[in-house]
Scaffold this motif. Structure first.
Motif, mmCIF file in Angstrom:
data_model
loop_
_atom_site.group_PDB
_atom_site.id
_atom_site.type_symbol
_atom_site.label_atom_id
_atom_site.label_comp_id
_atom_site.label_asym_id
_atom_site.label_seq_id
_atom_site.Cartn_x
_atom_site.Cartn_y
_atom_site.Cartn_z
ATOM 1 N N SER A 60 19.199 1.220 -7.061
ATOM 2 C CA SER A 60 18.948 1.913 -5.801
ATOM 3 C C SER A 60 18.077 1.134 -4.830
ATOM 4 O O SER A 60 18.336 1.128 -3.628
ATOM 5 C CB SER A 60 18.309 3.277 -6.068
ATOM 6 O OG SER A 60 19.207 4.080 -6.773
ATOM 7 N N ARG A 61 17.053 0.482 -5.335
ATOM 8 C CA ARG A 61 16.148 -0.232 -4.418
ATOM 9 C C ARG A 61 16.850 -1.404 -3.733
ATOM 10 O O ARG A 61 16.729 -1.586 -2.519
ATOM 11 C CB ARG A 61 14.910 -0.700 -5.163
ATOM 12 C CG ARG A 61 13.856 -1.238 -4.227
ATOM 13 C CD ARG A 61 12.483 -1.271 -4.877
ATOM 14 N NE ARG A 61 11.488 -1.771 -3.987
ATOM 15 C CZ ARG A 61 10.848 -1.052 -3.076
ATOM 16 N NH1 ARG A 61 11.127 0.215 -2.955
ATOM 17 N NH2 ARG A 61 9.948 -1.594 -2.292
ATOM 18 N N SER A 62 17.587 -2.203 -4.477
ATOM 19 C CA SER A 62 18.268 -3.337 -3.846
ATOM 20 C C SER A 62 19.413 -2.857 -2.955
ATOM 21 O O SER A 62 19.663 -3.445 -1.895
ATOM 22 C CB SER A 62 18.756 -4.340 -4.888
ATOM 23 O OG SER A 62 19.797 -3.809 -5.649
ATOM 24 N N GLU A 63 20.093 -1.787 -3.360
ATOM 25 C CA GLU A 63 21.144 -1.230 -2.506
ATOM 26 C C GLU A 63 20.550 -0.684 -1.219
ATOM 27 O O GLU A 63 21.102 -0.872 -0.131
ATOM 28 C CB GLU A 63 21.919 -0.140 -3.256
ATOM 29 C CG GLU A 63 22.758 -0.720 -4.376
ATOM 30 C CD GLU A 63 23.252 0.333 -5.345
ATOM 31 O OE1 GLU A 63 22.773 1.479 -5.299
ATOM 32 O OE2 GLU A 63 24.118 -0.005 -6.161
ATOM 33 N N ALA A 64 19.396 -0.010 -1.323
ATOM 34 C CA ALA A 64 18.722 0.512 -0.134
ATOM 35 C C ALA A 64 18.303 -0.632 0.789
ATOM 36 O O ALA A 64 18.413 -0.516 2.015
ATOM 37 C CB ALA A 64 17.524 1.350 -0.542
ATOM 38 N N ALA A 65 17.838 -1.732 0.218
ATOM 39 C CA ALA A 65 17.458 -2.895 1.022
ATOM 40 C C ALA A 65 18.669 -3.439 1.771
ATOM 41 O O ALA A 65 18.567 -3.813 2.953
ATOM 42 C CB ALA A 65 16.830 -3.966 0.139
ATOM 43 N N THR A 66 19.811 -3.490 1.112
ATOM 44 C CA THR A 66 21.042 -3.933 1.760
ATOM 45 C C THR A 66 21.413 -3.003 2.906
ATOM 46 O O THR A 66 21.746 -3.451 4.003
ATOM 47 C CB THR A 66 22.193 -4.010 0.741
ATOM 48 O OG1 THR A 66 21.856 -4.972 -0.260
ATOM 49 C CG2 THR A 66 23.507 -4.388 1.404
ATOM 50 N N VAL A 67 21.337 -1.704 2.656
ATOM 51 C CA VAL A 67 21.647 -0.711 3.694
ATOM 52 C C VAL A 67 20.716 -0.902 4.888
ATOM 53 O O VAL A 67 21.157 -0.945 6.044
ATOM 54 C CB VAL A 67 21.549 0.724 3.132
ATOM 55 C CG1 VAL A 67 21.608 1.761 4.252
ATOM 56 C CG2 VAL A 67 22.653 0.978 2.109
ATOM 57 N N LEU A 68 19.428 -1.024 4.635
ATOM 58 C CA LEU A 68 18.454 -1.162 5.715
ATOM 59 C C LEU A 68 18.674 -2.452 6.508
ATOM 60 O O LEU A 68 18.676 -2.432 7.745
ATOM 61 C CB LEU A 68 17.033 -1.108 5.156
ATOM 62 C CG LEU A 68 15.925 -1.101 6.198
ATOM 63 C CD1 LEU A 68 16.052 0.088 7.145
ATOM 64 C CD2 LEU A 68 14.563 -1.098 5.509
ATOM 65 N N THR A 69 18.894 -3.549 5.816
ATOM 66 C CA THR A 69 19.120 -4.831 6.488
ATOM 67 C C THR A 69 20.354 -4.765 7.384
ATOM 68 O O THR A 69 20.310 -5.189 8.546
ATOM 69 C CB THR A 69 19.275 -5.964 5.447
ATOM 70 O OG1 THR A 69 18.059 -6.052 4.700
ATOM 71 C CG2 THR A 69 19.579 -7.296 6.105
ATOM 72 N N ARG A 70 21.441 -4.230 6.855
ATOM 73 C CA ARG A 70 22.676 -4.144 7.645
ATOM 74 C C ARG A 70 22.511 -3.202 8.828
ATOM 75 O O ARG A 70 23.028 -3.455 9.914
ATOM 76 C CB ARG A 70 23.844 -3.717 6.758
ATOM 77 C CG ARG A 70 24.263 -4.831 5.820
ATOM 78 C CD ARG A 70 25.454 -4.488 4.991
ATOM 79 N NE ARG A 70 26.644 -4.261 5.807
ATOM 80 C CZ ARG A 70 27.843 -4.013 5.306
ATOM 81 N NH1 ARG A 70 28.019 -3.973 3.987
ATOM 82 N NH2 ARG A 70 28.870 -3.815 6.086
ATOM 83 N N THR A 71 21.775 -2.112 8.611
ATOM 84 C CA THR A 71 21.576 -1.133 9.684
ATOM 85 C C THR A 71 20.740 -1.724 10.811
ATOM 86 O O THR A 71 21.092 -1.600 11.986
ATOM 87 C CB THR A 71 20.895 0.134 9.122
ATOM 88 O OG1 THR A 71 21.730 0.690 8.104
ATOM 89 C CG2 THR A 71 20.666 1.165 10.212
#
Length: 186
Positions: free
Chosen positions: A5-16
């Protein structure tokens, strides 16, 4: 993609944050997918990385167990004013009283996260900065759902599965997603 979840959330935030604003001057992330797939877990991890984000769970916006078909209209009514730089509103469903409760106000923010089944209706696709689809196999989903909601709610599972399948087929949500995440039991 396996669950982290943490790395996926980081990916989501970066892309957003790399994308231009789509919700007025802010950005909108919709974490949609199947019941019990891990949407809330991802949204919580995202909130930890972006503490100024406003995270709304769409379960509170449903008119009871069979309210999924009306969710898109509720969300569009919330989001369109925000896109114009004005506050948006939504009504909270009181699950214990089985009726509508308080009206909630959301002011324009830099990052709004909607998480829940049906959070990414095609009617407001133009306002979505990043659409994330989260899925898991049905046995994992049922186990998580029962752990969260309890055995007493099992009676609603079959109807919910039918409603979510119909919604996602009509909305074509999975194929519109910018990011697909598959979760598994740890």
């Amino acid at each position: 993609m396996a669950t982290d979840s943490r790395s996926e959330a980081a990916t989501v935030l970066t892309r957003t944050l790399a994308a231009p604003p789509t919700l007025g001057e802010g950005r909108l992330v919709c974490i949609d997918g199947l019941a019990g797939a891990g949407k809330t877990t991802l949204a919580r991890a995202l909130a930890e990385l972006a503490p100024d984000a406003v995270v709304l769970g769409t379960d509170e916006m449903l008119e009871g167990w069979r309210g999924l078909p009306g969710l898109g209209g509720t969300l569009e009514a919330l989001l369109r004013p925000l896109a114009e730089g004005r506050p948006g509103t939504w009504r909270r469903w009181d699950w214990h009283a089985d009726r509508w409760g308080a009206t909630e106000v959301v002011h324009p923010v830099p990052l709004l996260v909607l998480e829940g089944v049906g959070s990414a209706a095609a009617a407001y696709d133009d306002l979505i900065t990043l659409l994330v689809w989260v899925e898991a196999d049905v046995d994992t989903r049922l186990a998580r759902w029962l752990e969260r909601d309890g055995e007493a709610q099992r009676q609603h599972w079959a109807d919910w599965l039918a409603d979510e399948a119909a919604l996602h087929e009509r909305e074509d949500t999975r194929s519109r997603a910018d990011l697909l995440i598959t979760t598994r039991e740890p």
